[in-house]
Design a protein around this motif. Structure first.
Motif, PDB file in Angstrom:
ATOM      1  N   GLN A   9      -9.092  -3.095  -9.985  1.00 25.93           N
ATOM      2  CA  GLN A   9      -9.757  -1.810  -9.859  1.00 25.93           C
ATOM      3  C   GLN A   9      -8.974  -0.701 -10.553  1.00 25.93           C
ATOM      4  O   GLN A   9      -9.317   0.467 -10.433  1.00 25.93           O
ATOM      5  CB  GLN A   9      -9.948  -1.466  -8.375  1.00 25.93           C
ATOM      6  CG  GLN A   9     -10.875  -2.449  -7.661  1.00 25.93           C
ATOM      7  CD  GLN A   9     -11.012  -2.127  -6.188  1.00 25.93           C
ATOM      8  OE1 GLN A   9     -10.056  -1.663  -5.567  1.00 25.93           O
ATOM      9  NE2 GLN A   9     -12.194  -2.348  -5.636  1.00 25.93           N
ATOM     10  N   GLY A  10      -7.941  -1.057 -11.263  1.00 25.85           N
ATOM     11  CA  GLY A  10      -7.206  -0.041 -11.996  1.00 25.85           C
ATOM     12  C   GLY A  10      -6.191   0.713 -11.172  1.00 25.85           C
ATOM     13  O   GLY A  10      -5.719   1.768 -11.582  1.00 25.85           O
ATOM     14  N   ILE A  11      -5.831   0.197 -10.003  1.00 26.71           N
ATOM     15  CA  ILE A  11      -4.842   0.858  -9.161  1.00 26.71           C
ATOM     16  C   ILE A  11      -3.451   0.506  -9.665  1.00 26.71           C
ATOM     17  O   ILE A  11      -3.134  -0.668  -9.883  1.00 26.71           O
ATOM     18  CB  ILE A  11      -4.999   0.437  -7.688  1.00 26.71           C
ATOM     19  CG1 ILE A  11      -6.356   0.902  -7.149  1.00 26.71           C
ATOM     20  CG2 ILE A  11      -3.870   1.019  -6.839  1.00 26.71           C
ATOM     21  CD1 ILE A  11      -6.646   0.422  -5.755  1.00 26.71           C
ATOM     22  N   ILE A  12      -2.619   1.495  -9.861  1.00 27.03           N
ATOM     23  CA  ILE A  12      -1.238   1.275 -10.282  1.00 27.03           C
ATOM     24  C   ILE A  12      -0.423   0.879  -9.056  1.00 27.03           C
ATOM     25  O   ILE A  12      -0.350   1.626  -8.087  1.00 27.03           O
ATOM     26  CB  ILE A  12      -0.649   2.540 -10.929  1.00 27.03           C
ATOM     27  CG1 ILE A  12      -1.472   2.944 -12.151  1.00 27.03           C
ATOM     28  CG2 ILE A  12       0.801   2.329 -11.313  1.00 27.03           C
ATOM     29  CD1 ILE A  12      -1.102   4.321 -12.704  1.00 27.03           C
ATOM     30  N   ASP A  13       0.170  -0.275  -9.097  1.00 32.36           N
ATOM     31  CA  ASP A  13       0.902  -0.823  -7.953  1.00 32.36           C
ATOM     32  C   ASP A  13       2.399  -0.776  -8.250  1.00 32.36           C
ATOM     33  O   ASP A  13       2.875  -1.448  -9.168  1.00 32.36           O
ATOM     34  CB  ASP A  13       0.446  -2.253  -7.693  1.00 32.36           C
ATOM     35  CG  ASP A  13       1.023  -2.812  -6.392  1.00 32.36           C
ATOM     36  OD1 ASP A  13       1.606  -2.017  -5.629  1.00 32.36           O
ATOM     37  OD2 ASP A  13       0.882  -4.017  -6.152  1.00 32.36           O
ATOM     38  N   VAL A  14       3.132   0.044  -7.487  1.00 33.08           N
ATOM     39  CA  VAL A  14       4.573   0.200  -7.693  1.00 33.08           C
ATOM     40  C   VAL A  14       5.295   0.134  -6.353  1.00 33.08           C
ATOM     41  O   VAL A  14       4.676   0.193  -5.293  1.00 33.08           O
ATOM     42  CB  VAL A  14       4.904   1.540  -8.403  1.00 33.08           C
ATOM     43  CG1 VAL A  14       4.389   1.543  -9.827  1.00 33.08           C
ATOM     44  CG2 VAL A  14       4.358   2.730  -7.619  1.00 33.08           C
ATOM     45  N   ASP A  15       6.613   0.064  -6.427  1.00 32.14           N
ATOM     46  CA  ASP A  15       7.406   0.087  -5.193  1.00 32.14           C
ATOM     47  C   ASP A  15       7.434   1.480  -4.571  1.00 32.14           C
ATOM     48  O   ASP A  15       7.339   1.626  -3.354  1.00 32.14           O
ATOM     49  CB  ASP A  15       8.842  -0.369  -5.485  1.00 32.14           C
ATOM     50  CG  ASP A  15       8.922  -1.818  -5.917  1.00 32.14           C
ATOM     51  OD1 ASP A  15       8.296  -2.671  -5.243  1.00 32.14           O
ATOM     52  OD2 ASP A  15       9.589  -2.102  -6.932  1.00 32.14           O
ATOM     53  N   VAL A  16       7.578   2.512  -5.422  1.00 33.02           N
ATOM     54  CA  VAL A  16       7.736   3.883  -4.921  1.00 33.02           C
ATOM     55  C   VAL A  16       6.884   4.843  -5.746  1.00 33.02           C
ATOM     56  O   VAL A  16       6.973   4.849  -6.980  1.00 33.02           O
ATOM     57  CB  VAL A  16       9.213   4.334  -4.962  1.00 33.02           C
ATOM     58  CG1 VAL A  16       9.353   5.727  -4.351  1.00 33.02           C
ATOM     59  CG2 VAL A  16      10.112   3.341  -4.234  1.00 33.02           C
ATOM     60  N   ALA A  17       6.080   5.641  -5.064  1.00 33.99           N
ATOM     61  CA  ALA A  17       5.330   6.725  -5.698  1.00 33.99           C
ATOM     62  C   ALA A  17       6.080   8.022  -5.461  1.00 33.99           C
ATOM     63  O   ALA A  17       6.532   8.291  -4.339  1.00 33.99           O
ATOM     64  CB  ALA A  17       3.917   6.814  -5.115  1.00 33.99           C
ATOM     65  N   ILE A  18       6.229   8.831  -6.513  1.00 29.35           N
ATOM     66  CA  ILE A  18       7.033  10.052  -6.433  1.00 29.35           C
ATOM     67  C   ILE A  18       6.181  11.240  -6.853  1.00 29.35           C
ATOM     68  O   ILE A  18       5.533  11.218  -7.907  1.00 29.35           O
ATOM     69  CB  ILE A  18       8.286   9.955  -7.320  1.00 29.35           C
ATOM     70  CG1 ILE A  18       9.150   8.762  -6.886  1.00 29.35           C
ATOM     71  CG2 ILE A  18       9.090  11.249  -7.272  1.00 29.35           C
ATOM     72  CD1 ILE A  18      10.343   8.499  -7.804  1.00 29.35           C
ATOM     73  N   ILE A  19       6.207  12.283  -6.042  1.00 30.78           N
ATOM     74  CA  ILE A  19       5.461  13.510  -6.332  1.00 30.78           C
ATOM     75  C   ILE A  19       6.429  14.553  -6.863  1.00 30.78           C
ATOM     76  O   ILE A  19       7.318  15.012  -6.147  1.00 30.78           O
ATOM     77  CB  ILE A  19       4.762  14.049  -5.070  1.00 30.78           C
ATOM     78  CG1 ILE A  19       3.858  12.977  -4.453  1.00 30.78           C
ATOM     79  CG2 ILE A  19       3.955  15.303  -5.401  1.00 30.78           C
ATOM     80  CD1 ILE A  19       3.362  13.330  -3.064  1.00 30.78           C
ATOM     81  N   GLY A  20       6.288  14.906  -8.135  1.00 28.92           N
ATOM     82  CA  GLY A  20       7.104  15.944  -8.740  1.00 28.92           C
ATOM     83  C   GLY A  20       8.206  15.406  -9.626  1.00 28.92           C
ATOM     84  O   GLY A  20       9.001  14.557  -9.206  1.00 28.92           O
TER      85      GLY A  20
END
Length: 534
Positions: A9-20
Motif C-alpha cells: 500500500q505504499g507505507i514506508i516501514d522503518v524502525d523510527v519515525a522522526i518529526i523535525g
C-alpha cells in the motif's frame, strides 16, 4: 534518496519515525542509522534543515537565524560535532555587548563596569536598591520580576533586564515565571563583583573574576566556516548516505496514531500528496502544542498543552558597505527607543559568510507574535525600519545599506508563563505512562529553552533508550544552565548524565464532564497561532 521498506500500500516501514529535521531530530537520525536502524524524518520546511540552527543564503550572503556558538561542556556533544563536520570548524573570538542609552556594557554583565558607566548618582541608587532587597527580599517569588529584583535590586532590574526581556517575550515581566530567571541568569554576585572591581582598581587583584570566581569565561568558540547550517546539512547527507534513512522535505505532520501494538503510524502531507510511515518508535521535536492536536487517540492533556505559548521572531539582514562595522558577534539592544532586540554581525561569526570582502552583513532580530504588526509588515518596510534603527543606534550609515532580506521564524521560543510547567508536566506524565515508544526531544518538543547542544543531548539519550528498549536515561534532566555558552571548559562533562530516579507515574485520569469532553474535541479546531498574554 534512501528509503525504508514499503508494503504493497505504499507505507514506508522503518524502525523510527522522526518529526523535525532540526539539531535534535537529525542527531537522533544520524546516531540511529549508525547503529543500523532505519529512520524516516519529516521536515515542514521545503528548503532548509537545521530548524532555528539553519543558515539561510541570500545572493551569496549566509546568515544565521539567531547566533549559534559551538561550545559545549559535554564531551559527547563535542565528539559528535567533530565526527559529523571534521574539517570545517574555525576558531572565532567571542564578544557580546549590551547597548543602553548610547553606551556599551559587557555581556555577561560586569557589575563594576556597569555601575561606572551609569555614573555616580544612578550607581548609588542602584546599590541602595540592591542592599534594600538583600535586607528585605520579596518573600513570595513567583515571577521573573520578583526573582531578578531580589538578585540585583529593582533599579538594576529596570535598567538591564525589564526592557529587553519584555521586548523578547512580549509580556510583562511580572507575568513571566521565575523559572526563566533562575535558569538563565545565574552565577553573578553583584557585591562580589563590586568588591573585585575595587580591588583591581587599587592594584590588589590582578585576576578579574567579576563575581564569578569559579568560572572561566569563554573567550573563543568554534564555528562552522559557512554557518551552523553546514553542520546539519552534513548530518542529513550522512543519514542519506547510510542507506538506512530518508529526509522528507516540505512534509508537515498530519497525524501520529498509535497502531495498537505499541508502535506508530504517521501521516504527513507533502508537495506530491500524503505519505504514511509505520514505525516501532516515534521521536518528536515538533512544538508540544502542535503534537498534542495531531495525536490519535487525542490525549486528555491536550487541553493543557493547548495553553502553551510561543514567541516568534524575524531577522532582517542588511548588506552594508564596510568590512568592520563593529567587533561583536552580537549586540543586545536594551534601548526602548527602537524595536530591534539584538543585532548580529555575521562577518564576526565567519568572514566566509560574506561573499564580498568590502561588504558586511548584519542581522536585526525583531521579537514578535505570528500575525501581529511586525510579523505582517511587508519585507521592504521591514528593511526600511531596520535601516533607520541602525542609524538611530549609530551603528550603520543608512547610505551604506545596499540591500536587505527578511526571514520569519515561527515558534522560536517556548514561553515560560506562570502555568507552563504544570501544562508541560500534564502532557509529559500522560505520554510517558500511555506511550513509552513516543519520545519528546529538543526545544519545542519539550517546551524548554534548550541551547543547541542541550537539544542534541536529549536526542542522544533518547537513542540510547530506544536501543536499550527501556528508559535508562531521563531526557528531562538535561542541563539547561544559562552559563553553558558563556563559561566553563569545553568537554568538561565526560560521560552521559545517568538517570537518577524513576519517572513519576501518571495520575489516574479523572472522568471528564460533558463540557470538558466538548472542549477536548474542539481543540482540533483551534487556529495555530500565538495568542498575546492579557
Amino acid at each position: 534518496m534512501a528509503q525504508g521498506s514499503s508494503d504493497n500500500q505504499g507505507i514506508i516501514d522503518v524502525d523510527v519515525a522522526i518529526i523535525g529535521a532540526g539539531p535534535a531530530g537529525l542527531t537522533a537520525g544520524y546516531l540511529l542509522t549508525k547503529q543500523g536502524k532505519s529512520v524516516a524524518i519529516i521536515e515542514k520546511d521545503a528548503t532548509y534543515v537545521g530548524g532555528i540552527s539553519r543558515t539561510v543564503e541570500h545572493e551569496g550572503y549566509r546568515f544565521d537565524i539567531g547566533g549559534h556558538r559551538f561550545f559545549s561542556k559535554s564531551q559527547a556533544v563535542v565528539d559528535l560535532w567533530n565526527e559529523i563536520l571534521p574539517d570545517d570548524f574555525i576558531q572565532r573570538p567571542r564578544m557580546s555587548r549590551i547597548y543602553y542609552e548610547g553606551k556599551f556594557y559587557s555581556y555577561p554583565l560586569r557589575a563594576f563596569e556597569a555601575l561606572w558607566n551609569l555614573g555616580i548618582l544612578r550607581s548609588t541608587v542602584c546599590m541602595a536598591s540592591y542592599l534594600q532587597y538583600k535586607l528585605f527580599p520579596k518573600k513570595d517569588v513567583k515571577s521573573f520580576e520578583d526573582w531578578t529584583t531580589n538578585q540585583f535590586g529593582h533599579k538594576l532590574y529596570s535598567i538591564f533586564f525589564k526592557t529587553y526581556t519584555e521586548k523578547v517575550w512580549g509580556m510583562p515581566c511580572n507575568e513571566m515565571s521565575a523559572d526563566w530567571a533562575a535558569q538563565r541568569i545565574k552565577g553573578l554576585s553583584l557585591w562580589g563583583a563590586v568588591v573585585d572591581g575595587l580591588k583591581r582598581s587599587l592594584g590588589l587583584n590582578k585576576k578579574p573574576n567579576d563575581g564569578q570566581a569559579v568560572k572561566t569565561l569563554l573567550e573563543t568558540f568554534r564555528y562552522p566556516r559557512l554557518g551552523p547550517g553546514m553542520m546539519w546539512e552534513a548530518a542529513r547527507d550522512k543519514i542519506l548516505a547510510s542507506g538506512k534513512g530518508q529526509v522528507l522535505m516540505g512534509h508537515g505532520l498530519k497525524q501520529l496514531a498509535s497502531d495498537g501494538q505499541g508502535g506508530w503510524r504517521m501521516s504527513a502531507s507533502g508537495p506530491d500528496g500524503d505519505v504514511v510511515i509505520s514505525a516501532r518508535h516515534a521521536i518528536s521535536s515538533a512544538p508540544m502544542r502542535e503534537l498534542s492536536k495531531r495525536l490519535h487517540p487525542l490525549p486528555e492533556s491536550t487541553l493543557q498543552a493547548n495553553e502553551l505559548k510561543y514567541r516568534d521572531f524575524l531577522t532582517v539582514a542588511l548588506m552594508v558597505e564596510g568590512e568592520d562595522l563593529f567587533p561583536d558577534n552580537w549586540i543586545y539592544i536594551h534601548d526602548s527607543k527602537v524595536k530591534v532586540g539584538r543585532v548580529q554581525n555575521f562577518r564576526s561569526w565567519s568572514p566566509e559568510m560574506i561573499p564580498d570582502e568590502d561588504m558586511a552583513c548584519v542581522g536585526l532580530e525583531y521579537f514578535c507574535f505570528e500575525g501581529d504588526g511586525l510579523w505582517s509588515m511587508a519585507d521592504d518596510d521591514l528593511v526600511s525600519l531596520a535601516t533607520g534603527e541602525m542609524e538611530i543606534l549609530g551603528l550603520v550609515d543608512r547610505k551604506k545599506v545596499k540591500s536587505g532580506a527578511v526571514v520569519r521564524q515561527e515558534k522560536a521560543y517556548p514561553v515560560y508563563d506562570e502555568d507552563y510547567a504544570a501544562n508541560v508536566d500534564a502532557m509529559r506524565r500522560e505520554l510517558e505512562a500511555k506511550h513509552p515508544s513516543l519520545h519528546l526531544v529538543g526545544r519545542n518538543g519539550m517546551h524548554r529553552y534548550n541551547n543547541q547542544d542541550h537539544a542534541m543531548m536529549t536526542a542522544m539519550l533518547t537513542v540510547e533508550n530506544i536501543l536499550a528498549e527501556e528508559r535508562i536515561y531521563d531526557t528531562w534532566c538535561v542541563n539547561e544552565d544559562a552559563e553553558y555558552h558563556e563559561a566553563g571548559d569545553e568537554g568538561a562533562e565526560a560521560s552521559l548524565p545517568q538517570r537518577e530516579s524513576a519517572v513519576p507515574a501518571a495520575e489516574e485520569p479523572r472522568a471528564l464532564t460533558q463540557d470538558q469532553k466538548a472542549a477536548l474535541e474542539s481543540v482540533r479546531e483551534v487556529p495555530e497561532r500565538v495568542r498575546r498574554s492579557a
